[in-house]
Design a protein around this motif. Structure first.
Motif, mmCIF file in Angstrom:
data_model
loop_
_atom_site.group_PDB
_atom_site.id
_atom_site.type_symbol
_atom_site.label_atom_id
_atom_site.label_comp_id
_atom_site.label_asym_id
_atom_site.label_seq_id
_atom_site.Cartn_x
_atom_site.Cartn_y
_atom_site.Cartn_z
ATOM 1 N N TYR B 372 0.825 -1.192 0.000
ATOM 2 C CA TYR B 372 0.000 0.000 0.000
ATOM 3 C C TYR B 372 0.872 1.260 0.000
ATOM 4 N N LEU B 375 2.535 1.846 -3.348
ATOM 5 C CA LEU B 375 1.608 2.357 -4.363
ATOM 6 C C LEU B 375 1.228 3.801 -4.064
ATOM 7 N N ARG B 376 0.958 4.079 -2.794
ATOM 8 C CA ARG B 376 0.550 5.434 -2.434
ATOM 9 C C ARG B 376 1.694 6.413 -2.642
ATOM 10 N N GLY B 378 3.674 6.274 -4.782
ATOM 11 C CA GLY B 378 3.779 6.482 -6.219
ATOM 12 C C GLY B 378 5.172 6.227 -6.737
ATOM 13 N N SER B 381 5.375 2.012 -10.901
ATOM 14 C CA SER B 381 4.098 1.654 -11.505
ATOM 15 C C SER B 381 4.082 0.158 -11.801
ATOM 16 N N MET B 395 -8.298 -0.555 -1.199
ATOM 17 C CA MET B 395 -7.825 0.024 -2.461
ATOM 18 C C MET B 395 -8.987 0.369 -3.383
ATOM 19 N N GLU B 398 -10.366 3.536 -2.112
ATOM 20 C CA GLU B 398 -9.526 4.708 -2.370
ATOM 21 C C GLU B 398 -9.214 4.853 -3.856
ATOM 22 N N ASP B 399 -9.957 4.133 -4.672
ATOM 23 C CA ASP B 399 -9.855 4.287 -6.115
ATOM 24 C C ASP B 399 -8.437 4.019 -6.617
ATOM 25 N N MET B 400 -7.840 2.954 -6.115
ATOM 26 C CA MET B 400 -6.470 2.647 -6.512
ATOM 27 C C MET B 400 -6.400 1.475 -7.491
ATOM 28 N N LEU B 401 -7.555 0.858 -7.791
ATOM 29 C CA LEU B 401 -7.541 -0.312 -8.671
ATOM 30 C C LEU B 401 -8.326 -0.036 -9.954
ATOM 31 N N PRO B 568 -3.435 -2.320 -10.482
ATOM 32 C CA PRO B 568 -3.514 -0.995 -9.856
ATOM 33 C C PRO B 568 -3.680 0.107 -10.890
ATOM 34 N N LYS B 569 -4.266 1.214 -10.460
ATOM 35 C CA LYS B 569 -4.359 2.397 -11.323
ATOM 36 C C LYS B 569 -2.969 2.786 -11.755
#
Lengths: 276, 656
Positions: B372, B375-376, B378, B381, B395, B398-401, B568-569
């Motif tokens: 987490y 990914l957060r 950043g 990728s 996730m 929190e709109d991460m996928l 992931p996004k």
């Protein structure tokens, strides 16, 4: 015309200055920004206060790094002295022997200590043969200090050696001729002359020791966290909170800065001052 | 006195060399054990040249070190020219800045650069990888070049440059003809120091590397978190022997010189006390050694011509449609969670590449929280990640996928019904179950006489086993155990309950030997501890390797978890990622996975192919009744509760 030429020459430093501004100054400003500004853009001292809650860890890190530094100094001083008084032929060989372990990746050397110190490790197995132990050595604060001493001791030996090798043997003889005993010669002559080496050795061991996060994790069993671990946890670990991490980094930086300033008061180095 | 000093020196040298000696000895060990020497073999040296991960990160390390040190040398030398012409004050200021990366703790340098790169990434599409690593390395290298070249300017006759011009050289020509030779030694030692620092850097690289560019120190670090493969010991031994040889040759050659000039050389070398000096002494050798070693290994590695085994897939045509696009996907998985050719298993990533032409960049993490954070932050990728249930729902929230296109994952049909539409992903839009399992207690029967049925969670608080207990190094799993004892729900949001659980965990700390994740393989395997809570699948693997280990799922209840494949996004190759997910759902692939990692499979095709004995195994496949009545699945907690638990956890870990 001449002025112009000077300008062009000065301009060759421009890429460097830009580089340092963008990749050294700006990132540090960003650390400060994160430490004082919330995600919403408000200025706050909350994170610094929160960092203050970890005073215990700061104190422990300072303490353990200090202990490691002192041990390094105590072990290294005789080594450097003996080396510097050896026959010139052997000196460089011995020096190489001291440096050689640094060639192995420090993570692997630290990992090897895990093998040595474990309950079922090499040392305890050997002790077991003569009916002793097993002693709990791994996952203790002692193990972390040992890891620091082991990894950073060359940074203590080398500066000490470098100043001591400059001390002319005739100075020592003169002291003895004038009635100093062996010990007194060391205390009155060698120590004062080697002070710059002691100081640079101390900084070179203390700064990396206080900010390490790998050694404490590998040898301390995750229960003996240091400042470095705390920072790492906030950025890439189990407690994601970059603002707090930035605040702790800032405090660490200021602490190191203060220590460096204090140490520099003792520094008598001549051209060193321009360089460092 | 003489004898005493000799004895003292020998003792110090012994201290310095013991770990290296251990490393060398265990590079010849027949088993992977790091405490018992069971026999002599050169196997690890052979395997080293086939270990893709090690060889690739070695290659990365060398590429980055070369690029960074060359760039740093150019920038730094130019800078020294300019700075030497500056006024006293400006010079002093510039030198202050030059010192920052040298005196600043490495971790602060790493963190600050990471923040900068994340900022650029969001705005300018900068990707963490070679570029960020090279920038970071140049940043800590370049001050050393400046500091090495500057003194040469001070020693230089100030007017020879002008003299050259008066004698008819142009400015550029006179620079190269007159100035360059004077400063060359400084430039060279600056370059060598940069190169050595880059090669060995871990801390700064750790914060600035991305998915695609792990360097050797980072690979070693992730290995130390599970089990260091003896191949790394073999590599270190090779490097050690090469360095030793070079130093001996150099030394012998030097001995031939007159002692007079040697004395002068020594004095010169001892002139200034600093880290720079230290590094310089050995830097030349470093470059030679690393280049030779690196090249040898890379060439030797290149000779590998194994014919890969074939894995049967249902619809081979499906896999070829992206073949000519030269795609690489970044897969971020738990450690030890995919067979990669170790111990004669199939290398699934290689299989996938052979099948589809899509390359796989594979890296690993240790906990959901770490994933987490990564990914957060950043900092990289990824195209495929494998979080657990509660993390998936967090996730999603929190709109991460990215939602999946199930058309591209036809093998989803193999997923057992009971794992479809789970609570963490109610419409099965974001995740494809990969494995599942329960949490239990691994025990070492040499260190305890307790009967299996008596072992319950409270054994982890048993004073009798003080310092022989390992505990989870992540908040959610640790809290769950305390909550099971306290009879709380594993998903409680009640702060008083969480506080009570935290108090229990604090009380436990004095009995805990270490907080671990995959280090457990190493520690339980070596017989360091008696009890450790862990995931059933990993326990199965440990028990296969060590007869004295057993595993209990406490009757009182436990946590049931599902790990699932997600995208992931920010994933760059969604279609290829879906293809990869589909590939892992091929019954034969899923069977390989279940076989290797020991976790239970949610794939009906693979389950049917299992031995009956395994199908009925109580550890891997407990009956539905137990799963339904006694097991609780983690749900996502509110942000507030997550933060609260996080703080409590930090408090536990850092306290007393």
């Amino acid at each position: 015309m001449k002025k112009n030429k000077g300008l062009i020459q000065k301009l060759t430093a421009a890429p460097y200055l830009v580089w340092m501004a963008v990749f050294v100054i700006v990132p540090l400003i960003m650390v400060a920004y994160f430490a004082f500004v919330t995600d919403g853009g408000e200025i706050t001292a909350e994170y610094i206060k929160e960092a203050g809650q970890y005073g215990g860890i700061f104190w422990r890190s300072v303490w353990m790094a200090a202990v490691a530094t002192v041990i390094c100094l105590i072990i290294s001083y005789p080594v450097a002295y003996i080396l510097s008084r050896m026959e010139v032929k052997i000196q460089s060989t011995m020096l190489m022997l001291v440096m050689l372990p640094m060639w192995m990746n420090f993570l692997l050397r630290t990992y090897a200590w895990m093998t040595l110190l474990g309950n079922e490790g090499v040392i305890n197995s050997l002790l077991g043969l003569i009916g002793l132990g097993p002693f709990k050595m791994l996952n203790t604060q002692g193990a972390v200090v040992l890891g620091m001493v082991y990894n950073y001791i060359p940074y203590m030996i080398l500066p000490l050696y470098s100043v001591m090798v400059k001390i002319d043997g005739s100075v020592l003889e003169a002291a003895q001729d004038l009635g100093c005993g062996r010990l007194k010669t060391v205390v009155r002559v060698v120590v004062p002359l080697s002070l710059p080496g002691i100081m640079s050795g101390i900084t070179m061991v203390f700064v990396p020791a206080i900010s390490t996060f790998v050694i404490s994790r590998m040898l301390g069993g995750g229960g003996n966290l240091l400042i470095g671990d705390l920072i790492e946890m906030q950025f890439l670990g189990n407690a994601y909170n970059p603002n707090l991490g930035a605040a702790i980094s800032l405090v660490l930086m200021v602490m190191v800065l203060i220590i460096m300033t204090v140490m520099r008061q003792f520094d008598t180095g001549d051209d060193e001052r321009v360089l460092l | 006195m003489k004898k005493l000093s000799k004895l003292y020196l020998s003792l110090v040298l012994l201290f310095l060399y013991i770990p290296i000696f251990v490393m060398i000895v265990f590079s010849f060990n027949t088993t992977k054990s790091r405490s018992v020497m069971s026999g002599f073999t050169l196997d690890w040296y052979v395997r080293l040249f086939h270990n893709e991960l090690i060889l690739k990160s070695l290659g990365n390390t060398i590429i980055i070190a070369v690029c960074a040190s060359v760039a740093a040398t150019v920038i730094g030398t130019l800078a020294a020219i300019g700075i030497s012409r500056m006024g006293k004050r400006t010079k002093a200021t510039v030198m202050q800045v030059t010192n920052i990366p040298i005196v600043n703790p490495e971790i602060v340098t790493g963190v600050s650069l990471m923040l900068l790169f994340v900022f650029f990434q969001a705005r300018m599409n900068l990707e963490f990888g070679y570029i960020t690593l090279i920038i970071a390395h140049i940043t800590f290298d370049v001050p050393y070049v400046v500091l090495n070249v500057m003194p040469k300017f001070r020693q230089m006759q100030p007017n020879i440059y002008e003299a050259a011009q008066d004698l008819g050289c142009g400015p550029v020509r006179s620079f190269f003809k007159v100035v360059m030779p004077e400063i060359m030694p400084g430039v060279l030692s600056g370059f060598l120091m940069s190169f050595t620092f880059s090669l060995d850097d871990f801390v700064v690289s750790y914060f600035t590397s991305g998915a695609t560019s792990q360097t050797l120190p980072i690979t070693i670090y992730s290995m130390t978190r599970r089990k260091v493969s003896p191949e790394i010991n073999a590599l270190s031994t090779i490097i050690f022997v090469i360095v030793l040889t070079v130093l001996i040759i150099k030394n012998v050659a030097e001995k031939r010189k007159t002692s007079r000039s040697r004395l002068a050389a020594l004095e010169e070398s001892g002139r200034r006390a600093s880290r720079r000096r230290i590094i310089k002494r050995v830097a030349v050798t470093a470059v030679v050694v690393c280049l030779v070693a690196g090249m040898t290994i890379l060439t030797l590695g290149g000779f590998e011509t194994e014919v890969p085994e074939e894995l049967a897939v249902e619809d081979p045509d499906y896999y070829t449609r992206l073949a000519d696009k030269d795609i690489t996907i970044n897969v971020y998985n738990w450690g030890e969670y995919l067979p990669l050719g170790e111990d004669d298993t199939l290398n699934l990533n290689e299989e996938f590449t052979n099948l589809t032409g899509i390359k796989v960049n594979y890296s690993t993490y240790a906990t959901n929280e770490e994933l987490y954070a990564k990914l957060r932050a950043g900092a990289a990728s990824y195209d495929v990640i494998i979080p657990s249930d509660y993390m998936i729902s967090r996730m999603i929230k929190e709109d991460m996928l990215l939602p999946l296109d199930m058309e591209n994952i036809p093998n989803y049909k193999y997923i057992m019904d009971k794992f479809k539409t789970p609570e963490y992903d109610p419409d099965s839009r974001y995740s494809v179950p990969y494995t599942w399992g329960t949490v239990g207690i691994v025990y070492n029967s040499d260190l305890t006489d307790m009967d299996e049925e008596d072992i319950d969670w409270d054994v982890l608080w048993n004073e009798e086993y003080a310092d022989e207990i390992l505990m989870f190094d992540n908040p959610r799993d640790s809290f769950a155990i305390a909550q099971l004892i306290l009879g709380q729900s594993l998903n409680t949001e009640d702060k008083r309950e969480l506080r009570a659980a935290a108090d229990l965990l604090k009380e436990q700390k004095k009995y805990v030997q270490a907080y671990v994740m995959d280090e457990i393989f190493d520690k339980m395997g070596a017989g360091e501890a008696a009890f450790a809570p862990y995931y059933a699948g990993d326990a199965v693997v440990m028990m296969e390797d060590h007869e004295n280990l057993g595993f209990v799922i406490p009757e009182s209840g436990t946590n049931l978890f599902v790990d699932a494949l997600c995208i992931p996004k920010g994933a760059k190759n969604k279609e290829a990622a879906e293809m990869y997910m589909n590939f892992l759902c091929e019954p034969e692939a899923a069977l390989e996975i279940a076989d290797f990692i020991g976790y239970s499979t949610p794939n009906s095709g693979a389950f049917e192919m299992l031995d009956e004995e395994v199908q009925n195994d109580e550890i891997s496949y407990p009956d539905d009744e137990f799963l339904n009545d006694k097991c609780e699945i983690f749900k996502n907690l509110s942000d507030d509760t997550n933060q609260y638990m996080q703080n409590l956890w930090t408090e536990i870990k850092t306290g007393g």
